[in-house]
Design a protein around this motif. Structure first.
Motif, PDB file in Angstrom:
ATOM      1  N   GLU A 178      -0.593  13.482   3.097  1.00 22.03           N
ATOM      2  CA  GLU A 178       0.902  12.857   3.312  1.00 22.03           C
ATOM      3  C   GLU A 178       0.489  11.316   3.413  1.00 22.03           C
ATOM      4  OE1 GLU A 178       2.948  10.411   6.009  1.00 22.03           O
ATOM      5  OE2 GLU A 178       1.617  11.957   7.082  1.00 22.03           O
ATOM      6  N   MET A 227       3.601   8.884   4.078  1.00 24.10           N
ATOM      7  CA  MET A 227       4.978   8.641   4.052  1.00 24.10           C
ATOM      8  C   MET A 227       5.301   7.547   5.398  1.00 24.10           C
ATOM      9  SD  MET A 227       6.750  12.078   3.156  1.00 24.10           S
ATOM     10  CE  MET A 227       7.092  12.630   1.640  1.00 24.10           C
ATOM     11  N   THR A 247      -1.745   5.538   7.151  1.00 24.85           N
ATOM     12  CA  THR A 247      -2.137   6.201   5.824  1.00 24.85           C
ATOM     13  C   THR A 247      -3.559   6.098   5.940  1.00 24.85           C
ATOM     14  OG1 THR A 247       0.013   5.512   4.861  1.00 24.85           O
ATOM     15  CG2 THR A 247      -2.151   5.795   3.369  1.00 24.85           C
ATOM     16  N   ASN A 271      -5.172   9.047   7.618  1.00 25.57           N
ATOM     17  CA  ASN A 271      -4.928  10.407   6.902  1.00 25.57           C
ATOM     18  C   ASN A 271      -5.957  10.347   6.054  1.00 25.57           C
ATOM     19  OD1 ASN A 271      -2.725  11.026   8.521  1.00 25.57           O
ATOM     20  ND2 ASN A 271      -1.348  10.796   6.788  1.00 25.57           N
ATOM     21  N   TYR A 301       1.146  12.570  -1.387  1.00 27.95           N
ATOM     22  CA  TYR A 301       2.503  12.389  -1.634  1.00 27.95           C
ATOM     23  C   TYR A 301       3.062  11.184  -0.591  1.00 27.95           C
ATOM     24  CZ  TYR A 301       2.843  16.026   2.502  1.00 27.95           C
ATOM     25  OH  TYR A 301       2.686  16.375   3.580  1.00 27.95           O
ATOM     26  N   SER A 302       4.204  10.653  -1.113  1.00 26.01           N
ATOM     27  CA  SER A 302       4.416   9.442  -0.442  1.00 26.01           C
ATOM     28  C   SER A 302       6.215   9.320  -0.842  1.00 26.01           C
ATOM     29  CB  SER A 302       3.865   8.134  -0.852  1.00 26.01           C
ATOM     30  OG  SER A 302       4.272   7.145  -0.209  1.00 26.01           O
ATOM     31  N   TYR A 356       6.569  21.669  -2.218  1.00 23.18           N
ATOM     32  CA  TYR A 356       5.660  21.820  -1.334  1.00 23.18           C
ATOM     33  C   TYR A 356       4.917  23.492  -1.627  1.00 23.18           C
ATOM     34  CZ  TYR A 356       6.594  17.799   1.442  1.00 23.18           C
ATOM     35  OH  TYR A 356       7.020  16.321   1.509  1.00 23.18           O
ATOM     36  N   SER A 369      -1.534  15.416   7.497  1.00 27.47           N
ATOM     37  CA  SER A 369      -0.325  14.735   7.783  1.00 27.47           C
ATOM     38  C   SER A 369      -0.463  14.231   9.097  1.00 27.47           C
ATOM     39  CB  SER A 369       0.787  15.735   7.564  1.00 27.47           C
ATOM     40  OG  SER A 369       1.983  15.297   7.986  1.00 27.47           O
ATOM     41  N   ASN A 388      10.568  16.182   5.557  1.00 24.87           N
ATOM     42  CA  ASN A 388       9.738  15.626   4.558  1.00 24.87           C
ATOM     43  C   ASN A 388       8.022  15.755   4.955  1.00 24.87           C
ATOM     44  OD1 ASN A 388      10.208  13.791   6.714  1.00 24.87           O
ATOM     45  ND2 ASN A 388       9.582  12.069   5.470  1.00 24.87           N
ATOM     46  N   PHE A 389       7.735  15.863   6.344  1.00 24.12           N
ATOM     47  CA  PHE A 389       6.451  16.134   6.838  1.00 24.12           C
ATOM     48  C   PHE A 389       6.533  17.774   6.865  1.00 24.12           C
ATOM     49  CE2 PHE A 389       7.822  11.919   8.775  1.00 24.12           C
ATOM     50  CZ  PHE A 389       6.552  11.257   8.122  1.00 24.12           C
ATOM     51  N   ALA A 420       6.325  20.727   4.607  1.00 27.87           N
ATOM     52  CA  ALA A 420       4.505  20.627   4.007  1.00 27.87           C
ATOM     53  C   ALA A 420       3.812  21.528   4.887  1.00 27.87           C
ATOM     54  CB  ALA A 420       4.175  19.296   3.791  1.00 27.87           C
TER      55      ALA A 420
END
Lengths: 558, 326
Positions: free
Chosen positions: A33, A35, A42, A45, A63-64, A175, A189, A196-197, A200
């Protein structure tokens, strides 16, 4: 809006660095992730994902994106191109805008988008997510996006719920498709909440894929959700709470004598706002706890009482309101929502006028509540002289510490800070530390009322409500949180460094001039992954006493 | 008696011993070991402290005195004051209110008791300019408790007449710099003092027109104090301009040269309650005296009707204060 001049050279260096520091990709996938607008998130991650790619060959799929709600409510400078550039430098096979894809899918305008062998723009089956879990995620997301403690039947709220539900269906579809049609090694994540999080994360666990969960704080802190270790039918974070409690009991508490000096030092530093304190208190010296003992406290308490208008000759209970729409339902809570807990507590307080009550609003409430929740609750009790309502930042930690005889929260970090100073804490829900034995945790409204009442009676009798052992546990947790489960790594640098050119210069220097095999993050991720630990640790806690001492290197003669 | 929490465990093995300030002594740096506690303020690197919230309290650890002490507090505004004030008073939308020509009022309490109010004008001219005010208070030794803490706190006074609010900065305490706290044994009395936002010259404080009022602080006065007002030196006798103005007004049936011999004042106790007005005649050297009773102090004093010839930059008045029996 920040401007970065060293970012592109950093990405070039990172690209060369990671090419030789991970295994060649095979068919498997690590989903990452990206986002957050903050590149430090990021960065963490991607670093965890690549540390995993040293032992698990896999492709990186990132994915963003951000939708209109996130851009309006949360972000101020989200930059997809920067994120894409960083992800590609870390070896991503593809970076796609999941928010934009979802919007197109909702509108029926999605075009072919091939990601990890799946056309995410085409027809996709419904997700297999249990309906009650889906509804909970939709509800929590709609509350966050509407900035309210709970949804009501107004057309505005219902429209928000429908909009979030429509988008959530598409998030869940894409997802699910990624997990269904790929051999996914792990999901990385930064958050496990909201559609959105969270969708997934939910899909990953349903497909038996571990979730690594880096934290936006410290050096490199990350939790891990291993599906086989999670209880069924409980919120996502509940298993983590149990596992952290078990780890603390098995590996940390037995070494309390060895760690005594370290815990004292960390507690002292925490009082001086060093390290990373509670994220909502700025790291400046006006947030320090300068009080030394009971004599100082008694005197400062008179000034704090005058400021708050409360009678401090009686016990003072401080209730810390939460950001009311923040991550609802992701751990076990005694009440249906954070607002219900706060309202019920004020009702209890109204009846218990034999003590003083101070209700503090969250410093960042404006980001989470647009409904004047706190002011409305306060207005309902305006005639109660034994109850005060204030913004949290209007009182320093010194004044708060001088006043607090009992703190009450659901999952706030105050329930670690105050017990470490001998001030008891009640939690109306679970948190990372709630199974570590230094707070009293309520699981239901009835139990909460009972515990709260018993504590008030105990205060009035002069009982000791937190034992010296519990104070030591709280201090040990503080050390553990800041030192033992925080891995210092030149590949992420410390959070407090910020996300401007200085960060990217240091990262570049580290990648160019420090031999990579020595970076502690690789050993930490490997250990966590192999042992299915609930978090990254700086050291191996299964070592014997002597080896542990060699690793910890405590101050003292050998 | 404050509630005592039996489980309290504030200390750590790393807490360093505190060093009480020996008297006489002064604290003017944020890292001074006698500055032991802050609320709403930060330690300043080159001054003592900076108020960073809407109210603030500083606590110094001092040697417990055996006799009366004088505590003097010096405040200052500088460029950082403006920055901090803007940060604290920022509202949505992010339009910054302008501080130009506006004033701040800061009530200074020591050991929880209000001792004085200081009037700070907006900083004149360029960013490097600063404006300073100071005040002293008289404390009895028993006011310092077992802890040896001397607590000085700063806030906006609770009661303000409407005319004192005109031009008052929002959140006026935010950003104020505490330059220094001086604590010394006191042999005599602390004299009453004025705060006009401008530094005195030979004990006379210029009274700027901007806020339209100033503050009279009692010091250790137990009896009445006498405020003396004086029309500015060059204007003590009507000059050419005054004669022209007089003639101009006389045409319209008003004798300004006569009116300018009187001044009307309004006194409003800081603690609230009724205000009173007084009309005083300018005497020799264009001065007049106003007696204020101890119950009125500290007090805001407003000049209601200045002579027509008063210039605009300064009100044309200067003021000083002393105990009535002096």
């Amino acid at each position: 809006m920040r401007e970065l001049t060293d970012f592109t050279p950093f990405c070039e260096t990172a690209s060369a660095f990671w090419r030789v520091n991970v295994l060649p990709a095979d068919e498997r996938v690590i989903l990452v992730e990206a986002m957050s607008q903050d590149l430090r998130v990021t960065l963490r991650n991607l670093t965890v994902a690549n540390a995993l790619r040293r032992i698990e060959p896999a492709r990186l799929v990132v994915y963003s994106g951000a939708d209109e709600d996130w851009n309006q409510i949360v972000w101020t400078y989200f930059n997809l191109e920067e994120i894409r550039q960083m992800a590609m430098a870390y070896g991503a096979e593809v970076v796609f805008d999941a928010h934009e894809l979802v919007d197109h899918r909702v509108q029926g305008t999605a075009e072919e988008l091939l990601v990890a062998g799946v056309d995410l723009g085409g027809e996709l089956p419904d997700s297999g997510i249990p309906p009650e879990v889906f509804d909970q995620i939709v509800y929590a997301t709609a509350c966050r996006m509407a900035r309210v403690a709970r949804l009501d039947q107004t057309p505005e709220h219902q429209a928000k719920r429908e909009q979030v539900a429509a988008r959530s269906h598409e998030f869940a579809r894409i997802y699910d498709a990624l997990f269904e049609r790929n051999d996914v090694v792990a999901l990385v994540s930064s958050h496990v909440d909201y559609n959105n999080f969270g969708l997934a994360v939910e899909a990953a666990l349903r497909y038996s894929v571990p979730v690594l969960f880096p934290q936006s704080t410290g050096g490199l802190k990350a939790y891990a959700l291993f599906p086989e270790k999670l209880p069924t039918g409980k919120p996502i974070r509940a298993g983590l709470t149990d596992q952290i409690g078990e780890f603390f009991e098995e590996h940390i508490w037995p070494h309390r004598e060895l760690l005594h000096r370290s815990t004292e030092l960390t507690t002292w530093r925490a009082k001086a706002t060093l390290g990373r304190p509670s994220w909502w208190r700025p790291g400046r010296n006006y947030s320090n706890v300068d009080l030394r003992g009971a004599v100082d406290r008694a005197e400062v308490r008179t000034y704090a009482a005058r400021r708050t208008g409360l009678d401090a000759d009686r016990p003072v209970i401080i209730v810390f309101n939460h950001a009311v729409s923040d991550a609802l339902g992701t751990n076990v809570e005694a009440f249906p929502d954070l607002g219900a807990w706060f309202e019920r507590t004020t009702d209890i307080a109204a009846e218990r006028d034999d003590v003083s009550w101070l209700f503090l609003d969250h410093p960042n409430q404006a980001l989470y509540d647009g409904s004047d929740f706190f002011a409305r609750v306060a207005a309902g009790h305006a005639d109660r002289r034994h109850m005060g309502f204030m913004p949290s930042m209007d009182l320093s930690k010194n004044f708060l510490t001088a006043l607090a005889d009992l703190v009450v929260t659901v999952r706030g970090s105050v329930s670690t800070e105050y017990p470490a100073l001998g001030i008891p804490a009640i939690q109306a829900g679970w948190s990372e530390w709630s199974a570590c034995g230094f707070t009293v945790v309520a699981d239901s409204p009835e139990q909460y009322a009972e515990i709260l009442g018993a504590h008030i009676d105990g205060l009035l009798r002069g009982d000791v409500l937190i034992t010296p052992d519990q104070v030591q546990r709280a201090r040990l947790w503080t050390w553990f949180y800041r030192a033992a489960s925080d891995v210092p790594s030149g590949l992420v640098q410390h959070w407090q460094l910020g996300e401007d050119d200085a960060l990217f210069e240091l990262l570049t220097t580290h990648m160019l001039h420090v031999e990579s095999d020595g970076d502690p993050v690789f050993a930490a991720v490997r250990r966590m992954w192999r042992r299915r630990d609930p978090f990254l640790t700086r050291l191996d806690w299964t070592l014997g006493r002597e080896e542990l001492e060699d690793t910890l290197a405590p101050v003292g003669p050998i | 008696m404050s509630f005592q929490l039996p489980s309290l465990h504030l200390g750590t093995e790393f807490d360093e011993p505190t060093h009480a300030l020996a008297l006489p002594g002064s604290v003017s740096r944020g890292n001074h070991p006698a500055l032991v506690l802050l609320d709403g303020a930060s330690r300043a690197p080159k001054r003592l402290s900076r108020v960073v919230r809407r109210t603030a309290l500083l606590a110094l650890k001092i040697d417990r005195p055996t006799g009366p002490i004088r505590v003097s507090v010096a405040l200052m505004l500088d460029a950082i004051s403006t920055e901090v004030w803007r940060h604290i008073s920022r509202v949505e939308p992010e339009e910054m209110p302008d501080e130009t020509g506006r004033h701040r009022l800061v009530e200074v309490s020591i050991q929880g008791l209000p001792r004085a109010v200081l009037l700070l004008g907006s900083r004149p001219g360029a960013d490097r300019d600063s404006t300073k005010q100071r005040v002293s208070a008289h404390l009895q030794p028993e006011e310092i408790g077992e802890s040896g803490l001397l607590a000085v706190d700063f806030k906006l006074p609770d009661h303000l007449p409407a005319w004192a609010r005109e031009g008052l900065l929002e959140e006026p305490v935010a950003g104020v710099c505490v330059n220094r706290v001086l604590v010394e044994p006191l042999a005599g009395h602390v004299a009453p003092s004025l705060s006009t936002s401008v530094a005195p010259q030979r004990r006379w404080h210029p009274v700027p027109t901007g806020p339209g009022f100033f503050v009279v602080n009692p010091g250790s006065a137990l009896g009445p104090v006498r405020v003396q007002l004086r029309a500015a030196g060059p204007k003590t006798r009507p000059g050419v301009l005054d004669r022209v103005i007089s003639r101009f007004h006389r045409v319209r049936g008003r004798d300004v040269s006569s009116a300018s011999k009187y001044v009307e004042l309004e006194v409003q106790p800081v603690a609230g309650g009724a205000s009173r007005r007084a009309v005083l005649q300018l005497g020799e050297h264009a001065t007049c005296d106003l007696a204020l009773e101890p119950g009125e102090l500290p007090a805001y004093l407003r000049i209601l009707d200045s002579p027509a010839w008063a210039p605009t930059e300064r009100s044309g008045w200067t003021a000083r204060v002393h105990e009535a029996q002096a």
